[in-house]
Design an enzyme around this catalytic site. Structure first.
Site, PDB file in Angstrom:
ATOM      1  N   GLY A 188     -12.798  -7.466 -10.773  1.00 38.87           N
ATOM      2  CA  GLY A 188     -13.271  -6.136 -10.401  1.00 38.87           C
ATOM      3  C   GLY A 188     -13.289  -5.861  -8.901  1.00 38.87           C
ATOM      4  O   GLY A 188     -14.071  -5.021  -8.448  1.00 38.87           O
ATOM      5  N   MET A 227      -5.659  -5.652 -18.250  1.00 34.20           N
ATOM      6  CA  MET A 227      -4.528  -6.472 -18.657  1.00 34.20           C
ATOM      7  C   MET A 227      -4.008  -6.195 -20.073  1.00 34.20           C
ATOM      8  O   MET A 227      -3.270  -6.998 -20.625  1.00 34.20           O
ATOM      9  CB  MET A 227      -4.899  -7.961 -18.528  1.00 34.20           C
ATOM     10  N   ASN A 273      -2.781   3.611 -12.441  1.00 30.75           N
ATOM     11  CA  ASN A 273      -2.796   2.159 -12.280  1.00 30.75           C
ATOM     12  C   ASN A 273      -2.258   1.830 -10.893  1.00 30.75           C
ATOM     13  O   ASN A 273      -1.546   2.618 -10.290  1.00 30.75           O
ATOM     14  CB  ASN A 273      -1.900   1.515 -13.347  1.00 30.75           C
ATOM     15  N   HIS A 301      -0.096  -1.284  -9.024  1.00 27.98           N
ATOM     16  CA  HIS A 301       0.665  -2.513  -9.266  1.00 27.98           C
ATOM     17  C   HIS A 301       0.972  -3.157  -7.914  1.00 27.98           C
ATOM     18  O   HIS A 301       1.393  -2.468  -6.979  1.00 27.98           O
ATOM     19  CB  HIS A 301       1.956  -2.200 -10.024  1.00 27.98           C
ATOM     20  N   GLU A 334       4.704   2.353 -21.347  1.00 31.45           N
ATOM     21  CA  GLU A 334       5.329   1.084 -20.975  1.00 31.45           C
ATOM     22  C   GLU A 334       4.580   0.494 -19.790  1.00 31.45           C
ATOM     23  O   GLU A 334       4.037   1.235 -18.959  1.00 31.45           O
ATOM     24  CB  GLU A 334       6.790   1.305 -20.558  1.00 31.45           C
ATOM     25  N   ASP A 350       3.706  -0.665 -16.275  1.00 34.59           N
ATOM     26  CA  ASP A 350       4.136  -0.393 -14.892  1.00 34.59           C
ATOM     27  C   ASP A 350       5.309   0.584 -14.820  1.00 34.59           C
ATOM     28  O   ASP A 350       6.261   0.364 -14.081  1.00 34.59           O
ATOM     29  CB  ASP A 350       4.546  -1.717 -14.194  1.00 34.59           C
ATOM     30  N   GLN A 403      -3.066  -6.625  -1.157  1.00 34.93           N
ATOM     31  CA  GLN A 403      -4.360  -6.094  -1.614  1.00 34.93           C
ATOM     32  C   GLN A 403      -5.011  -5.214  -0.555  1.00 34.93           C
ATOM     33  O   GLN A 403      -5.679  -4.224  -0.889  1.00 34.93           O
ATOM     34  CB  GLN A 403      -5.280  -7.231  -2.047  1.00 34.93           C
ATOM     35  N   GLU A 410      -3.397  -2.005  -1.132  1.00 31.75           N
ATOM     36  CA  GLU A 410      -3.943  -1.398  -2.359  1.00 31.75           C
ATOM     37  C   GLU A 410      -5.287  -0.732  -2.089  1.00 31.75           C
ATOM     38  O   GLU A 410      -5.565   0.350  -2.631  1.00 31.75           O
ATOM     39  CB  GLU A 410      -4.190  -2.468  -3.435  1.00 31.75           C
TER      40      GLU A 410
HETATM   41  C1  GAR Z   1      -4.817  -5.970  -8.406  1.00 30.23           C
HETATM   42  O1  GAR Z   1      -4.201  -6.682  -7.379  1.00 30.23           O
HETATM   43  C2  GAR Z   1      -3.776  -5.112  -9.118  1.00 30.23           C
HETATM   44  O2  GAR Z   1      -2.748  -4.737  -8.300  1.00 30.23           O
HETATM   45  C3  GAR Z   1      -3.278  -6.022 -10.188  1.00 30.23           C
HETATM   46  O3  GAR Z   1      -4.389  -6.774 -10.587  1.00 30.23           O
HETATM   47  C4  GAR Z   1      -5.287  -6.907  -9.498  1.00 30.23           C
HETATM   48  C5  GAR Z   1      -6.668  -6.571  -9.979  1.00 30.23           C
HETATM   49  O4  GAR Z   1      -7.653  -7.245  -9.273  1.00 30.23           O
HETATM   50  N1  GAR Z   1      -2.733  -5.244 -11.245  1.00 30.23           N
HETATM   51  C6  GAR Z   1      -1.577  -5.546 -11.872  1.00 30.23           C
HETATM   52  O5  GAR Z   1      -0.927  -6.557 -11.636  1.00 30.23           O
HETATM   53  C7  GAR Z   1      -1.140  -4.529 -12.920  1.00 30.23           C
HETATM   54  N2  GAR Z   1       0.179  -4.809 -13.396  1.00 30.23           N
HETATM   55  P1  GAR Z   1      -9.176  -7.124  -9.725  1.00 30.23           P
HETATM   56  O6  GAR Z   1      -9.263  -7.569 -11.169  1.00 30.23           O
HETATM   57  O7  GAR Z   1      -9.957  -8.022  -8.826  1.00 30.23           O
HETATM   58  O8  GAR Z   1      -9.565  -5.693  -9.538  1.00 30.23           O
END
Ligand code: GAR
Length: 204
Positions: free
Chosen positions: A13, A91, A106, A108, A147, A149, A175, A178
């Site tokens: 999270g 997930m 979302n 990615h 689908e 991503d 990150q 992000e």
């Molecule tokens: C993030 O880095 C996000 O980009 C990735 O999971 C992480 C979530 O982190 N998402 C994917 O890979 C989606 N295909 P968190 O659980 O600590 O928020």
């Protein structure tokens, strides 16, 4: 009125935390109406509780198939009366009901359409980028379709891949990006500034 977010997660999270922090700092005109986790006992649920945000578990492994899981998941989401569903390290594959088309987003950790799809998440993505020898990577915020991503891209940003990068050091750089791009995209949505035409998202 701030828009209502339903945040879906399956793990630690950190993405949820960033959204909460941005809202607290007045940088994001939104409120987290609730959090739904597809995995039991994850730290993302603790973060929600700590901030007084309603949190529910809809466990993927508790259902025999995708359909049953999604029926339960959407019951929770709809109960939150959210304007936008935000996937935050979620997930599982989510259905997109017609009234939620272009209302689920979302992030990615790569430049879609590279290094994405089923099984490409978190650490696996950065490992694949480095092993392939790519010189740049990045982050992509997109609307969700049926689908992995795949839906229309809202924002993308790039970071370099350095010679001495490990998946962990590259992940840190991605990150950080992000953490900027995701709230920015949510704010654009909140302000009604996104228009989707086919695969293209125009910002105005
Ligand atoms: C993030 O880095 C996000 O980009 C990735 O999971 C992480 C979530 O982190 N998402 C994917 O890979 C989606 N295909 P968190 O659980 O600590 O928020």
């Amino acid at each position: 009125m701030p828009i209502r977010l339903a945040v879906l997660l399956s793990g630690s999270g950190t993405t949820l935390q960033n959204i909460i922090d941005r809202i607290d700092r007045g940088e994001l005109d939104a409120t987290v109406a609730g959090v739904v986790s597809s995995r039991a006992g994850v730290f993302g649920l603790e973060r929600a509780k700590k901030h007084g945000i309603p949190a529910a578990e809809v466990l993927r492994r508790g259902f025999p198939n995708h359909e049953a899981f999604n029926t339960a998941l959407w019951t929770e989401i709809r109960a939150l009366s959210s304007d936008l569903v935000v996937l935050a390290g979620f997930m599982s594959l989510i259905d997109v009901p017609p009234d939620y088309q272009n209302r689920i987003i979302n992030v990615h950790p790569a430049l879609i359409p590279a290094f994405c799809g089923h099984g490409m998440y978190g650490h696996h993505v950065h490992e694949a980028v480095i092993n392939y020898g790519a010189k740049i990577s990045g982050a992509t915020v997109h609307f969700v379709d049926t689908e992995y991503d795949h839906g229309p891209i809202i924002l993308q940003g790039a970071v370099p891949v350095l010679d001495n990068d490990t998946p962990d050091t590259l992940a840190e750089r991605v990150q950080a990006l992000e953490r900027e791009l995701y709230p920015q995209a949510i704010q654009l949505f909140a302000e009604g500034r996104l228009r989707v035409a086919g695969r293209r998202v125009f910002i105005h």
